[in-house]
Design an enzyme around this catalytic site. Structure first.
Site, PDB file in Angstrom:
ATOM      1  N   MET A   1      11.287   5.227  -4.534  1.00 48.37           N
ATOM      2  CA  MET A   1      11.627   6.455  -3.809  1.00 48.37           C
ATOM      3  C   MET A   1      11.659   6.229  -2.300  1.00 48.37           C
ATOM      4  SD  MET A   1       9.419   9.247  -5.986  1.00 48.37           S
ATOM      5  CE  MET A   1      10.062  10.665  -5.087  1.00 48.37           C
ATOM      6  N   HIS A   2      12.165   7.215  -1.580  1.00 46.06           N
ATOM      7  CA  HIS A   2      12.040   7.365  -0.122  1.00 46.06           C
ATOM      8  C   HIS A   2      12.901   6.425   0.713  1.00 46.06           C
ATOM      9  CE1 HIS A   2       8.605   9.684  -1.441  1.00 46.06           C
ATOM     10  NE2 HIS A   2       7.871   8.621  -1.703  1.00 46.06           N
TER      11      HIS A   2
ATOM     12  N   ASP B   1      10.861   6.961  -9.322  1.00 39.43           N
ATOM     13  CA  ASP B   1      10.101   6.135 -10.262  1.00 39.43           C
ATOM     14  C   ASP B   1       8.938   6.871 -10.918  1.00 39.43           C
ATOM     15  OD1 ASP B   1       8.631   6.188  -7.898  1.00 39.43           O
ATOM     16  OD2 ASP B   1       8.662   4.019  -7.604  1.00 39.43           O
TER      17      ASP B   1
END
Length: 490
Positions: free
Chosen positions: A78-79, A237
């Site tokens: 992520m991110h 995830d």
């Protein structure tokens, strides 16, 4: 039919092939490099992700009937910030979730824009790993690159784009960008304004189980699969792993004891705690979830065993632990700072309470208990929102320890369910693909079919009571140490 799950991790992409009954047919993993151009920076080339994903799919399908492939979906780190120009070319390497360059931008968002406004706009506050601070960093430090941005994407969504030609993301992954109005499952105009971007630069947002398109003809030809293969949006995830462990629907919980540790609670209702101690994100099943994330979990035990004790025999060390609930040594597991619930990058690991009769086993026990106590910190925040849990699933490398599972059950006072398959985000991705293709009516339906509990560890009332008393002591240690942590950081 066959479904492909793609878990785009930080060190490798893991690909899984699942049939209609949820049985895993094959698993393949392909590594790619990680770059550290400056201290604290962490980057990858999106092109490497795509190349290794394509190679991995080819290997995954070598022995399979390719004509039966019906869908592909994802779980992904992520991110990360992926930016494309007007020709859809990658402008610069992706800045990853574990990149630490955005301290000033994170402080600006939390202190100048204000935590209250951020929570109002996105249900979360800023963390250095989130995507919006990275955008602000690019705007300040690489203005030429910022001006070129035509599309802003997350890591797994770059793969979906390359497969389909469609700029897309899903609600769970978008929730971790600090650009998304989680409660209303849409982009936040206010956050776009703060970051100096137009909303047109953000991809179309789908539910995780929705089809975003079909594979491009040239991709289908290269992989030897049908042109009508559906690509589903997938999930971040943690949300994808939650699907893979059956943590969907209302009031379900999963604890992951990996390098980092998470407590993930699915909920039909949107909730935010008053201090934003837990992440409040949209879930891959169409509802919401709360998540507490501690930065060092099983990695604390690995550090203690490998670096301090110098042993690889984890089982032998744990076998010496006999006196649960009566240990006089405490351990704060903040070896890399801490995220939930303290949000303190300056926090550090601490042993407390040693005396001349403290043993090696006491210290090992304290490490394991410290991780469990820290998970309970996040559980207590969830309880303050009216969430009542009776049981949790457990997964991750640390969950293989019977002793650690017993500690978790009694320290958190929850029934702990171990599950048959621990393929996490890759399995969750394949399950989302099966829902997108109509094989199952909902994420909950496929989770009920696929996820199987192999063992349940029950809390023991007397031991749980002793651990309640120990936890009451543990939770006083961090506040007492916090001023010292700040002093050490100067």
């Amino acid at each position: 039919m066959l479904y492909i799950g793609v878990d785009l991790g930080t060190s490798a992409v893991k690909l899984l092939l699942m049939d209609s009954d949820g049985k895993i047919q094959n698993i393949v993993s392909k590594e790619y490099p990680l770059y550290f151009p400056n201290p604290g920076w962490s980057e990858q080339r999106p092109e490497d992700w795509y190349d290794q994903t394509m190679e991995g799919i080819k290997e995954l399908l070598q022995e399979a009937d390719k004509s039966k492939v019906a869908g592909i979906s994802f779980g992904g780190q992520m991110h990360g910030l992926v930016i494309l120009d007007k020709e859809d070319r990658v402008i610069r390497p992706a800045i990853l979730w574990n990149d630490g360059r955005t301290g000033k931008e994170t402080d600006y968002l939390n202190e100048v824009i204000g935590r209250e406004k951020l929570s109002q706009y996105t249900a979360n506050i800023a963390f250095a790993g989130f995507t919006a601070p990275k955008l602000l960093w690019v705007r300040k430090n690489e203005p030429d690159n910022f001006e070129k941005i035509e599309k802003i994407m997350l890591p797994k969504d770059y793969i979906a784009y390359r497969l389909t030609g469609i700029h897309c993301t899903d609600v769970s992954d978008a929730s971790g960008m600090l650009l998304f109005d989680v409660k209303n499952r849409r982009w936040s105009q206010e956050m776009c304004d703060i970051c100096g971007i137009s909303m047109s630069k953000l991809p179309q947002c789908f539910e995780s189980y929705e089809p975003v398109g079909r594979v491009r003809p040239q991709i289908a030809k290269e992989l030897g699969i049908p042109e009508n293969v559906i690509v589903a949006a997938g999930a971040g995830d943690n949300a994808a792993a939650a699907v893979g462990t059956g943590t969907v629907g209302d009031n379900k919980c999963n604890i992951s004891l990996g390098t980092s540790g998470t407590i993930f609670i699915s909920s039909q209702n949107f909730r935010v705690d008053s201090h934003n101690a837990l992440h409040s994100f949209a879930h891959a099943d169409g509802s919401y979830h709360l998540m507490g994330c501690m930065l060092s979990a099983a990695s604390c035990n690995k550090w203690w065993m490998d670096e301090i004790l110098g042993t690889g025999d984890y089982g032998k060390e744990q076998a010496a632990i006999k006196n649960l609930g009566r240990n006089h040594v405490f351990f704060l597991p903040y070896l890399m700072g801490e995220r939930s619930p303290h949000n303190d990058p300056d926090a550090r690991g601490v042993f407390l309470g040693m005396t001349m009769d403290t043993t090696r086993a006491d210290m090992t026990q304290a490490v394991l208990e410290g991780v469990a106590f820290a998970l309970r910190d996040s559980l207590e925040v969830a309880k303050s929102l009216g969430i009542h849990l009776e049981r949790t699933k457990i997964c991750g490398g640390g969950a293989k320890s019977p002793l650690w599972r017993k500690m978790i059950a009694n320290i958190l006072n929850l029934k702990v369910d171990a599950i048959e398959s621990e393929e996490g985000p890759a399995l969750g991705g394949a399950m989302l693909a099966a829902v997108a293709c109509g094989e199952y009516a909902s994420v909950e339906e496929i989770a009920d079919k696929v996820v199987k509990v192999t063992e349940t560890i029950l809390p023991e009332p007397e031991l749980a009571q002793r651990y309640d008393e120990r936890y009451a002591q543990f939770k006083e240690i961090y506040p007492a140490c916090r001023p010292v942590f700040a002093l050490l950081a100067k």
